[in-house]
Structure formats: C-alpha cells, structure tokens
Design a protein around this motif. Structure first.
Motif, PDB file in Angstrom:
ATOM      1  N   ASP A  58       1.368  -1.245   0.161  1.00 54.86           N
ATOM      2  CA  ASP A  58      -0.398  -0.340  -0.136  1.00 54.86           C
ATOM      3  C   ASP A  58       1.205   0.766   0.231  1.00 54.86           C
ATOM      4  OD1 ASP A  58      -1.790  -1.463   0.100  1.00 54.86           O
ATOM      5  OD2 ASP A  58      -2.274  -0.867   2.442  1.00 54.86           O
ATOM      6  N   HIS A  59       1.414   1.788  -0.948  1.00 55.03           N
ATOM      7  CA  HIS A  59       2.403   2.645  -0.707  1.00 55.03           C
ATOM      8  C   HIS A  59       1.907   3.911  -1.355  1.00 55.03           C
ATOM      9  CE1 HIS A  59       4.871  -0.785  -2.158  1.00 55.03           C
ATOM     10  NE2 HIS A  59       4.329  -0.781  -3.460  1.00 55.03           N
ATOM     11  N   ALA A  60       0.771   4.404  -1.726  1.00 52.69           N
ATOM     12  CA  ALA A  60       0.428   5.644  -1.401  1.00 52.69           C
ATOM     13  C   ALA A  60       0.021   5.960  -0.189  1.00 52.69           C
ATOM     14  CB  ALA A  60      -0.718   5.618  -2.355  1.00 52.69           C
ATOM     15  N   PHE A  61      -0.292   5.115   0.660  1.00 54.62           N
ATOM     16  CA  PHE A  61      -0.498   4.834   2.436  1.00 54.62           C
ATOM     17  C   PHE A  61       0.451   5.650   2.427  1.00 54.62           C
ATOM     18  CE2 PHE A  61      -0.937   2.907   6.314  1.00 54.62           C
ATOM     19  CZ  PHE A  61      -1.879   3.434   6.172  1.00 54.62           C
ATOM     20  N   GLY A 108      -6.293   3.773  14.815  1.00 55.04           N
ATOM     21  CA  GLY A 108      -6.993   3.115  14.007  1.00 55.04           C
ATOM     22  C   GLY A 108      -7.245   4.521  12.816  1.00 55.04           C
ATOM     23  N   SER A 109      -7.695   4.030  11.420  1.00 58.51           N
ATOM     24  CA  SER A 109      -7.751   4.917  11.088  1.00 58.51           C
ATOM     25  C   SER A 109      -7.994   6.744  11.239  1.00 58.51           C
ATOM     26  CB  SER A 109      -9.365   4.274   9.679  1.00 58.51           C
ATOM     27  OG  SER A 109      -8.768   3.670   9.699  1.00 58.51           O
ATOM     28  N   ASN A 110      -9.036   6.633  12.379  1.00 60.05           N
ATOM     29  CA  ASN A 110      -8.575   7.838  12.746  1.00 60.05           C
ATOM     30  C   ASN A 110      -7.803   8.962  13.418  1.00 60.05           C
ATOM     31  OD1 ASN A 110     -11.337   8.686  12.726  1.00 60.05           O
ATOM     32  ND2 ASN A 110     -11.544   8.223  15.395  1.00 60.05           N
ATOM     33  N   THR A 111      -6.313   8.000  13.437  1.00 64.78           N
ATOM     34  CA  THR A 111      -5.072   8.934  13.401  1.00 64.78           C
ATOM     35  C   THR A 111      -4.958   9.027  12.204  1.00 64.78           C
ATOM     36  OG1 THR A 111      -4.279   7.091  14.742  1.00 64.78           O
ATOM     37  CG2 THR A 111      -2.434   8.044  13.682  1.00 64.78           C
ATOM     38  N   LEU A 112      -5.122   8.921  10.633  1.00 59.58           N
ATOM     39  CA  LEU A 112      -4.520   9.401   9.148  1.00 59.58           C
ATOM     40  C   LEU A 112      -5.428  10.512   9.162  1.00 59.58           C
ATOM     41  CD1 LEU A 112      -3.597   9.366   6.904  1.00 59.58           C
ATOM     42  CD2 LEU A 112      -4.602   7.579   5.923  1.00 59.58           C
ATOM     43  N   ASN A 167      -7.882  12.171  11.042  1.00 54.43           N
ATOM     44  CA  ASN A 167      -7.197  13.342  11.269  1.00 54.43           C
ATOM     45  C   ASN A 167      -6.061  14.785  11.067  1.00 54.43           C
ATOM     46  OD1 ASN A 167      -9.873  13.129  13.341  1.00 54.43           O
ATOM     47  ND2 ASN A 167      -8.539  12.310  14.823  1.00 54.43           N
ATOM     48  N   ALA A 168      -5.223  13.937  10.381  1.00 56.22           N
ATOM     49  CA  ALA A 168      -3.809  13.932  10.376  1.00 56.22           C
ATOM     50  C   ALA A 168      -4.616  14.883   8.654  1.00 56.22           C
ATOM     51  CB  ALA A 168      -2.972  13.092  10.718  1.00 56.22           C
ATOM     52  N   ILE A 169      -4.842  14.541   8.121  1.00 56.30           N
ATOM     53  CA  ILE A 169      -5.261  14.885   6.596  1.00 56.30           C
ATOM     54  C   ILE A 169      -6.391  16.036   6.667  1.00 56.30           C
ATOM     55  CG2 ILE A 169      -6.209  14.125   4.678  1.00 56.30           C
ATOM     56  CD1 ILE A 169      -5.319  11.898   5.240  1.00 56.30           C
ATOM     57  N   ARG A 170      -7.043  15.876   8.105  1.00 56.98           N
ATOM     58  CA  ARG A 170      -7.957  16.791   8.344  1.00 56.98           C
ATOM     59  C   ARG A 170      -7.256  18.397   8.776  1.00 56.98           C
ATOM     60  NH1 ARG A 170     -10.749  15.949  13.184  1.00 56.98           N
ATOM     61  NH2 ARG A 170      -9.291  16.915  14.269  1.00 56.98           N
ATOM     62  N   ASP A 171      -6.259  17.744   9.796  1.00 55.86           N
ATOM     63  CA  ASP A 171      -5.430  18.864  10.287  1.00 55.86           C
ATOM     64  C   ASP A 171      -4.485  20.144   9.106  1.00 55.86           C
ATOM     65  OD1 ASP A 171      -7.227  18.351  12.643  1.00 55.86           O
ATOM     66  OD2 ASP A 171      -5.148  17.449  13.404  1.00 55.86           O
ATOM     67  N   ALA A 172      -3.972  19.044   8.628  1.00 57.58           N
ATOM     68  CA  ALA A 172      -2.955  19.661   7.202  1.00 57.58           C
ATOM     69  C   ALA A 172      -4.228  20.568   6.134  1.00 57.58           C
ATOM     70  CB  ALA A 172      -2.400  18.408   6.018  1.00 57.58           C
ATOM     71  N   ILE A 173      -5.342  19.977   5.879  1.00 60.60           N
ATOM     72  CA  ILE A 173      -5.989  20.719   5.108  1.00 60.60           C
ATOM     73  C   ILE A 173      -5.867  22.257   5.789  1.00 60.60           C
ATOM     74  CG2 ILE A 173      -8.913  20.593   4.064  1.00 60.60           C
ATOM     75  CD1 ILE A 173      -8.109  18.110   3.447  1.00 60.60           C
ATOM     76  N   VAL A 174      -6.969  22.427   6.859  1.00 64.32           N
ATOM     77  CA  VAL A 174      -7.337  23.698   7.516  1.00 64.32           C
ATOM     78  C   VAL A 174      -6.158  24.228   8.081  1.00 64.32           C
ATOM     79  CG1 VAL A 174      -7.927  24.209   9.667  1.00 64.32           C
ATOM     80  CG2 VAL A 174      -9.146  22.268   8.777  1.00 64.32           C
ATOM     81  N   ALA A 175      -5.307  23.900   8.941  1.00 58.09           N
ATOM     82  CA  ALA A 175      -3.672  24.786   8.735  1.00 58.09           C
ATOM     83  C   ALA A 175      -3.667  25.023   7.486  1.00 58.09           C
ATOM     84  CB  ALA A 175      -2.415  23.401   8.940  1.00 58.09           C
ATOM     85  N   LYS A 176      -3.612  24.542   6.519  1.00 59.71           N
ATOM     86  CA  LYS A 176      -3.436  25.253   4.563  1.00 59.71           C
ATOM     87  C   LYS A 176      -3.575  25.729   4.665  1.00 59.71           C
ATOM     88  CE  LYS A 176       0.026  21.706   3.547  1.00 59.71           C
ATOM     89  NZ  LYS A 176       1.097  22.545   3.404  1.00 59.71           N
TER      90      LYS A 176
END
Length: 437
Positions: free
Chosen positions: A71-74, A208-212, A214-223
C-alpha cells in the motif's frame, strides 16, 4: 509575480464533495498546491467507510480495514504527515470453516492438508493463486468473466468448495457478471502481503484510521482549507456548459470548480443537468450494499484474522477477527453481510443480523456462551462495493466531465484495484493534480 499567482490560487475556493479518504486526499493535495478547498460532507464526521464510532469506550471503524506492505500511497502519506512511526506490522493467520471444521488456510501446507478437496484440485488451485500473484498485465483479463476464468483454472471441484459461496454471498444475482481483472487484483493484493510462502504480514495504524483521517483534516485546515460536516449538497448548479456553484442546505454558494468523490449512484441526483448519456452511464452502474455486524466479546473466537466460511447454515462469505491484527482489551469481530441494496434481506432489522452472527460464532467456537457477547452493533452502507463487470472502465464517463470545472470519480475508477484507503489516496491526489493541470 509568484506572489500574485499564489494570491489568485488562495482566493478561488474549489468545492470537494465527500470526506471519505478520496475526498480528503483531493482536498489535501489542493491545499498543498496552494489552493483553497472547501470540503462538503453530509455525515457528522469525516472518513466515509473508514469513519469510526464509540463502541463501548473503544474508538473503532464502522467497517474493517487493514493494510498491506504494497500500500505505497498510504505509507507515503503517513511519512508526509509524520505518522510513519505509528504503523505496526503483524504476522496474521487465515482459516477456513468447511464441513463443520475449522481448518488452517492461506499457505501451501494448509492447502495440501485441507480436508474436503482432492489432490488434483488442490494443485490447480495453488497454481492459479501463485500465477495470479506474479501476473502484471491485467488488460488481458478485462473482458473476461470471473467465475468462468476461475473455473477454467481451478476446476469444478475447487470452485465449488473454495469459491462459489464467496461469489454467491457477496454478489448474489451479479455473481456471474464480474470482471476477472477485478478478482485477480484481490488475489494479487493478499498474495503480495506475504513475506514468505508460509507467512502473511498485515498492518494496522495505532489509533486506527482516525489517526490518519484527523492528520489529513488538520493539514487541510492548517493550509487554509475548510471542512464542513453535516453539509449535504442538494445540487451542483450548471449554466451554459460550466459549473457555477452548489445548493447546500437550501442556499446557493458560488464555485467555478467542483470535484466530486461521492458514490456514483448519488451523482445523477445531484447533477441532473449533465448530458443524458453521462446520466445514463451513472444510472446503469450496479453496487453492492453491506450490513456489517460488529461484535465485542470477552474471548477470542479463533486465532485467525481472516476466516472464510463455506457452510449451508451461514449466509456470509467469511468474517474478520480484527483483534487478531490490532490487539485490544476486548475481542472485536466484523461479520459483513453483502448483498444488492434492493435485496429484501437488506431491509431486515438489525436484530435479525445480530442473532445470526451469535449463532454462527457459537457454531464455530462452541465454547462461546451468551455471556461472552458484550455488545453487538450493525452498520449499513448502501453503496459499499461497485460491481465491476467485464470492460468496467469503458462504461464509466471520463473523470473530467464535458462541463467546464467539473470532475467526478469514486472508488469505481481505480479498477481493477478493489476499494481501499491506499488506492483512494493515490487516485484522489492524482485527480486533484489532473483537475488543475
């Protein structure tokens, strides 16, 4: 000059529909490239089929997920977000419940020892699985029907024992019309999760999946991006061949670019002004629904992560004992009932599915008592799995639709790969870049 270009990027919001892994990946890539995504999600949480819920104090996905070493992209996304250290790899086991017996499964020795199958059938089955993991070119299988392809390779005996119920209890009336390329990709993915002929290694993310998610969500909002939950889009508004905006909660919002990642069956409802041939293509696509029973137990059912089932008293293709991958204080088992959404069984009450699962688990492990069942929940998803027929991609409209500023895709588009977090991330990021190229 570059400052002016960056200013124009940030001042022009781009609407993204659906906050599953693909939609989050689209919004993340847009934000990374200096654009301002506005992500609309009808649910009260991000994640789509990877979203979690509180299961008696355990934060866990509504539908099971696992990760393979391929799962390289992940894995690349984890590294980008500084989460690579939270990935855990576990040697897992597979089993097969057949003729009232729990048997080891998933490696050559287990195949040779399998009770209920002749030697010739075992050898044909093993050869087919091995060659599928080595195959690279899937185009030759694109126009081939899957059950006929498998029967030709493994023979009638192995097909009846090891394959038929997997098809019948996931696809029902659609079982005879699936693409061999799609089935091959599933065989290959699991086969490539092995680090030897006899050992399988799968992965889970701490938290679990929430770790990823939430991190994507935070990165979107931060940018500078925005995520709106409980914001169902009622319509994508078009005028004179171009997108002009969205109707959201009865209010118009202007956008000149919209990227949709919602399940394709919803697209025709939200975009009724698309050309007739495009609408017809979306409406012709078939999907499988799922009623997924999640059980919390005080003891394990088996030692396996995967357990395939072939039992005339069980209308399931198998189950996933999740805590044999991701350790927890209590034992979690997922039992998915797949079926077409129009099948009468999909309307059965939750208790019907829960009662079946208790019966099935106690049959597999007679030591289980009613007291071992701590809690049972049922999650339903109407469009859980696209039905990929031969020539699937040729039936799909292009991602860039013949409407200026509009791009549409869902998990159907990374055929022949099966739906998965890694595939959704990869496709979503590529779609964002292509939309703005």
């Amino acid at each position: 000059m570059n400052d002016q270009v960056d200013s124009r990027k940030s001042s022009q919001p781009i609407a993204v529909l659906g906050a599953g892994p693909m939609g989050l990946a689209v919004a993340y890539q847009l934000a990374l490239d200096g654009y301002r995504p506005v992500l609309f999600e009808a649910d009260d949480r991000i994640g789509g089929m990877t979203a979690s819920f509180d299961f008696g104090g355990i934060d866990i996905e509504r539908y099971y997920h696992f990760h393979c070493i391929s799962d390289h992209a992940f894995l690349s996304m984890l590294d980008e977000l500084g989460l690579g250290g939270k990935m855990r790899w576990v040697e897992t086991k597979m089993g097969y419940w057949y003729q009232g017996q729990l048997q080891p499964w998933g490696n050559p020795l287990a195949l040779l020892r399998f009770r209920g199958l002749g030697l010739a059938a075992k050898l044909r089955y093993g050869l087919h699985a091995y060659l599928s993991t080595k195959r690279v070119n899937w185009q030759a299988l694109d126009q081939v029907e899957a059950t006929a392809w498998i029967r030709r390779w493994v023979g009638d005996e192995a097909y009846e024992v090891l394959w038929r119920r997997l098809f019948d209890y996931k696809f029902y009336d659609y079982a005879g019309g699936l693409s061999a390329a799609w089935i091959w990709s599933r065989i290959r993915r699991i086969g490539r999760s092995r680090y030897s002929l006899f050992r399988e290694k799968l992965g889970y993310l701490e938290g679990g999946s929430n770790t990823l998610l939430n991190a994507i969500r935070d990165a979107i909002v931060a940018k500078g991006g925005e995520i709106r939950l409980q914001a169902p889009v009622g319509k994508v508004v078009m005028q004179e061949g171009r997108v002009t905006g969205l109707q959201v909660n009865g209010r118009f919002e202007a956008f000149d670019k919209v990227i949709s990642t919602i399940p394709l069956p919803h697209v025709a409802k939200l975009m009724p002004d698309l050309p007739h041939d495009v609408l017809a293509a979306y409406r012709s696509l078939k999907n499988i629904a799922v009623a997924c029973v999640i059980v919390r137990l005080s003891r394990a059912v088996t030692e396996n992560f995967w357990l395939n089932t072939n039992d005339p008293e069980m209308d399931i293709p198998g189950l996933v004992e999740y805590t044999n991958l991701r350790p927890m204080a209590q034992h979690i088992v997922y039992v998915p009932f797949y079926m077409p959404g129009e099948h009468p069984k999909f309307s059965d009450p939750d208790q019907t599915f829960a009662d079946k699962v208790k019966q099935y688990l106690k049959k597999i492990n007679p030591a289980l008592s009613d007291e071992d069942f701590i809690d049972i929940r049922v999650s339903r998803y109407r469009y859980a799995q696209p039905v990929c027929e031969p020539g699937h991609l040729s039936r799909l409209p292009p991602v860039a639709l013949p409407v200026k500023g509009l791009w549409v895709a869902d998990t159907s588009y990374y055929y022949p790969e099966d739906r998965g977090i890694s595939e959704s991330i990869d496709f979503g990021r590529k779609m964002a870049k292509a939309a703005l190229a």
